[in-house]
Design a protein around this motif. Sequence first.
Motif, PDB file in Angstrom:
ATOM      1  N   VAL A  47       0.798  -1.154   0.405  1.00  0.00           N
ATOM      2  CA  VAL A  47       0.275   0.024  -0.414  1.00  0.00           C
ATOM      3  C   VAL A  47       0.701   0.458  -0.276  1.00  0.00           C
ATOM      4  O   VAL A  47       0.168   2.345  -0.725  1.00  0.00           O
ATOM      5  CB  VAL A  47      -0.702   0.011   0.793  1.00  0.00           C
ATOM      6  N   SER A  48       2.218   1.599   1.022  1.00  0.00           N
ATOM      7  CA  SER A  48       2.534   2.497   0.638  1.00  0.00           C
ATOM      8  C   SER A  48       3.695   3.087  -0.560  1.00  0.00           C
ATOM      9  O   SER A  48       3.700   3.577  -0.953  1.00  0.00           O
ATOM     10  CB  SER A  48       3.712   1.926   2.294  1.00  0.00           C
ATOM     11  N   MET A  49       4.078   1.438  -0.969  1.00  0.00           N
ATOM     12  CA  MET A  49       4.704   1.524  -2.527  1.00  0.00           C
ATOM     13  C   MET A  49       3.362   2.175  -3.616  1.00  0.00           C
ATOM     14  O   MET A  49       3.432   3.402  -4.415  1.00  0.00           O
ATOM     15  CB  MET A  49       5.019   0.042  -3.126  1.00  0.00           C
ATOM     16  N   GLN A  50       2.535   1.486  -3.141  1.00  0.00           N
ATOM     17  CA  GLN A  50       1.236   2.107  -4.725  1.00  0.00           C
ATOM     18  C   GLN A  50       1.038   3.482  -3.891  1.00  0.00           C
ATOM     19  O   GLN A  50       1.300   4.934  -5.378  1.00  0.00           O
ATOM     20  CB  GLN A  50       0.142   1.071  -4.369  1.00  0.00           C
ATOM     21  N   ARG A  51       0.954   3.941  -2.795  1.00  0.00           N
ATOM     22  CA  ARG A  51       0.505   5.289  -1.970  1.00  0.00           C
ATOM     23  C   ARG A  51       2.142   6.341  -2.829  1.00  0.00           C
ATOM     24  O   ARG A  51       1.228   7.280  -3.366  1.00  0.00           O
ATOM     25  CB  ARG A  51       0.414   5.760  -1.095  1.00  0.00           C
ATOM     26  N   ASP A  52       3.413   5.933  -2.677  1.00  0.00           N
ATOM     27  CA  ASP A  52       4.127   6.802  -3.184  1.00  0.00           C
ATOM     28  C   ASP A  52       4.192   6.543  -4.954  1.00  0.00           C
ATOM     29  O   ASP A  52       4.413   7.890  -5.675  1.00  0.00           O
ATOM     30  CB  ASP A  52       5.769   5.773  -2.912  1.00  0.00           C
ATOM     31  N   VAL A  53       4.013   5.641  -5.481  1.00  0.00           N
ATOM     32  CA  VAL A  53       3.800   5.746  -6.800  1.00  0.00           C
ATOM     33  C   VAL A  53       2.413   6.510  -7.040  1.00  0.00           C
ATOM     34  O   VAL A  53       2.945   7.801  -8.509  1.00  0.00           O
ATOM     35  CB  VAL A  53       4.119   4.430  -7.787  1.00  0.00           C
ATOM     36  N   SER A  54       1.459   6.331  -6.718  1.00  0.00           N
ATOM     37  CA  SER A  54       0.323   7.514  -7.396  1.00  0.00           C
ATOM     38  C   SER A  54       1.522   9.062  -6.883  1.00  0.00           C
ATOM     39  O   SER A  54       0.626   9.737  -8.139  1.00  0.00           O
ATOM     40  CB  SER A  54      -0.401   7.357  -6.880  1.00  0.00           C
ATOM     41  N   LEU A  55       1.096   9.952  -5.940  1.00  0.00           N
ATOM     42  CA  LEU A  55       1.881  10.839  -6.037  1.00  0.00           C
ATOM     43  C   LEU A  55       3.370  10.837  -6.529  1.00  0.00           C
ATOM     44  O   LEU A  55       2.944  12.221  -7.340  1.00  0.00           O
ATOM     45  CB  LEU A  55       2.969  10.777  -4.308  1.00  0.00           C
ATOM     46  N   THR A  56       4.550  10.044  -7.123  1.00  0.00           N
ATOM     47  CA  THR A  56       5.269  10.424  -8.181  1.00  0.00           C
ATOM     48  C   THR A  56       4.270  10.556  -9.610  1.00  0.00           C
ATOM     49  O   THR A  56       4.878  11.602 -10.131  1.00  0.00           O
ATOM     50  CB  THR A  56       6.116   9.218  -8.460  1.00  0.00           C
ATOM     51  N   MET A  57       3.307  10.151  -9.819  1.00  0.00           N
ATOM     52  CA  MET A  57       3.146  10.119 -11.472  1.00  0.00           C
ATOM     53  C   MET A  57       2.007  11.405 -11.335  1.00  0.00           C
ATOM     54  O   MET A  57       1.872  11.611 -12.511  1.00  0.00           O
ATOM     55  CB  MET A  57       2.100   9.569 -11.735  1.00  0.00           C
ATOM     56  N   LYS A  58       1.378  11.345 -10.164  1.00  0.00           N
ATOM     57  CA  LYS A  58       0.916  13.399 -10.420  1.00  0.00           C
ATOM     58  C   LYS A  58       1.683  14.658 -10.167  1.00  0.00           C
ATOM     59  O   LYS A  58       1.511  15.037 -11.292  1.00  0.00           O
ATOM     60  CB  LYS A  58       0.060  13.668  -8.590  1.00  0.00           C
ATOM     61  N   LEU A  59       3.084  14.291  -9.440  1.00  0.00           N
ATOM     62  CA  LEU A  59       3.944  15.139  -9.567  1.00  0.00           C
ATOM     63  C   LEU A  59       4.715  15.402 -11.230  1.00  0.00           C
ATOM     64  O   LEU A  59       4.792  15.782 -12.042  1.00  0.00           O
ATOM     65  CB  LEU A  59       4.930  14.820  -8.597  1.00  0.00           C
ATOM     66  N   ILE A  60       4.180  13.627 -11.172  1.00  0.00           N
ATOM     67  CA  ILE A  60       4.959  13.982 -13.549  1.00  0.00           C
ATOM     68  C   ILE A  60       4.416  14.838 -14.185  1.00  0.00           C
ATOM     69  O   ILE A  60       4.380  15.216 -14.838  1.00  0.00           O
ATOM     70  CB  ILE A  60       6.041  12.243 -13.107  1.00  0.00           C
ATOM     71  N   ALA A  61       3.391  14.062 -13.907  1.00  0.00           N
ATOM     72  CA  ALA A  61       2.123  14.738 -14.961  1.00  0.00           C
ATOM     73  C   ALA A  61       2.218  16.206 -14.557  1.00  0.00           C
ATOM     74  O   ALA A  61       2.077  16.592 -15.928  1.00  0.00           O
ATOM     75  CB  ALA A  61       0.662  13.763 -14.571  1.00  0.00           C
ATOM     76  N   ASP A  62       2.273  17.074 -13.750  1.00  0.00           N
ATOM     77  CA  ASP A  62       1.926  18.247 -13.109  1.00  0.00           C
ATOM     78  C   ASP A  62       3.612  18.350 -14.448  1.00  0.00           C
ATOM     79  O   ASP A  62       3.271  19.941 -14.491  1.00  0.00           O
ATOM     80  CB  ASP A  62       1.905  18.843 -11.979  1.00  0.00           C
ATOM     81  N   GLU A  63       4.319  18.293 -14.171  1.00  0.00           N
ATOM     82  CA  GLU A  63       5.410  18.910 -14.706  1.00  0.00           C
ATOM     83  C   GLU A  63       5.686  18.941 -16.005  1.00  0.00           C
ATOM     84  O   GLU A  63       5.705  19.899 -16.462  1.00  0.00           O
ATOM     85  CB  GLU A  63       6.779  18.182 -14.157  1.00  0.00           C
ATOM     86  N   VAL A  64       4.968  17.670 -16.856  1.00  0.00           N
ATOM     87  CA  VAL A  64       5.091  17.962 -18.092  1.00  0.00           C
ATOM     88  C   VAL A  64       3.835  18.740 -18.875  1.00  0.00           C
ATOM     89  O   VAL A  64       4.153  19.396 -19.470  1.00  0.00           O
ATOM     90  CB  VAL A  64       4.780  16.181 -18.399  1.00  0.00           C
ATOM     91  N   ARG A  65       2.835  18.961 -17.957  1.00  0.00           N
ATOM     92  CA  ARG A  65       2.095  19.325 -18.351  1.00  0.00           C
ATOM     93  C   ARG A  65       2.418  20.680 -18.141  1.00  0.00           C
ATOM     94  O   ARG A  65       2.217  21.879 -19.616  1.00  0.00           O
ATOM     95  CB  ARG A  65       0.352  19.434 -17.627  1.00  0.00           C
ATOM     96  N   GLU A  66       3.168  21.473 -17.372  1.00  0.00           N
ATOM     97  CA  GLU A  66       3.633  22.913 -16.744  1.00  0.00           C
ATOM     98  C   GLU A  66       4.534  22.940 -18.324  1.00  0.00           C
ATOM     99  O   GLU A  66       5.142  24.723 -18.365  1.00  0.00           O
ATOM    100  CB  GLU A  66       3.894  22.843 -16.029  1.00  0.00           C
ATOM    101  N   THR A  67       5.108  22.143 -19.221  1.00  0.00           N
ATOM    102  CA  THR A  67       6.565  21.759 -19.407  1.00  0.00           C
ATOM    103  C   THR A  67       6.069  22.268 -21.459  1.00  0.00           C
ATOM    104  O   THR A  67       5.726  20.981 -21.531  1.00  0.00           O
ATOM    105  CB  THR A  67       7.626  21.426 -19.188  1.00  0.00           C
TER     106      THR A  67
END
Length: 139
Positions: A47-67
């Motif tokens: 569950v912790s691993m899935q939470r971490d990857v979910s947060l990471t994918m959200k951060l990557i999505a924000d970075e890609v959308r803003e660049t």
Amino acid sequence: MRAHCKRSGFSLVEMMVAILASSILALTVGSILYFSWMAWMQHNDSVSMQRDVSLTMKLIADEVRETPIEDISVGGSLQGAHGAFVVSGNDLVYKGITVIDGWLTGFESTKTTTNVLVKVALSTGQDNSVFEATFFSRN
């Protein structure tokens, strides 16, 4: 004449049977507790691993959308306009903050003219997972 005296208490055989039954009960309860704890720990790591990857994918999505797509550099890391996702051992670091801590076994990013594909491989020792997502730039 003999005096009859009534004895009370347990015989040696009864006492041994009671100790054996108590031991079996204690071992059964201990085993149930141990295996329940181990299953909970394994589930908690997943569950912790899935939470971490979910947060990471959200951060990557924000970075890609803003660049703008032409400003994104990919490969073993991912660089956007605001920061980079960099692999450091088994960790993934973004802006100096560890977003995946100790579970990372692989990070790959590729870019086309319209999107960025990110693959993240993680392992808890018991659970090996690969997460993949495609992100589209707004620009």
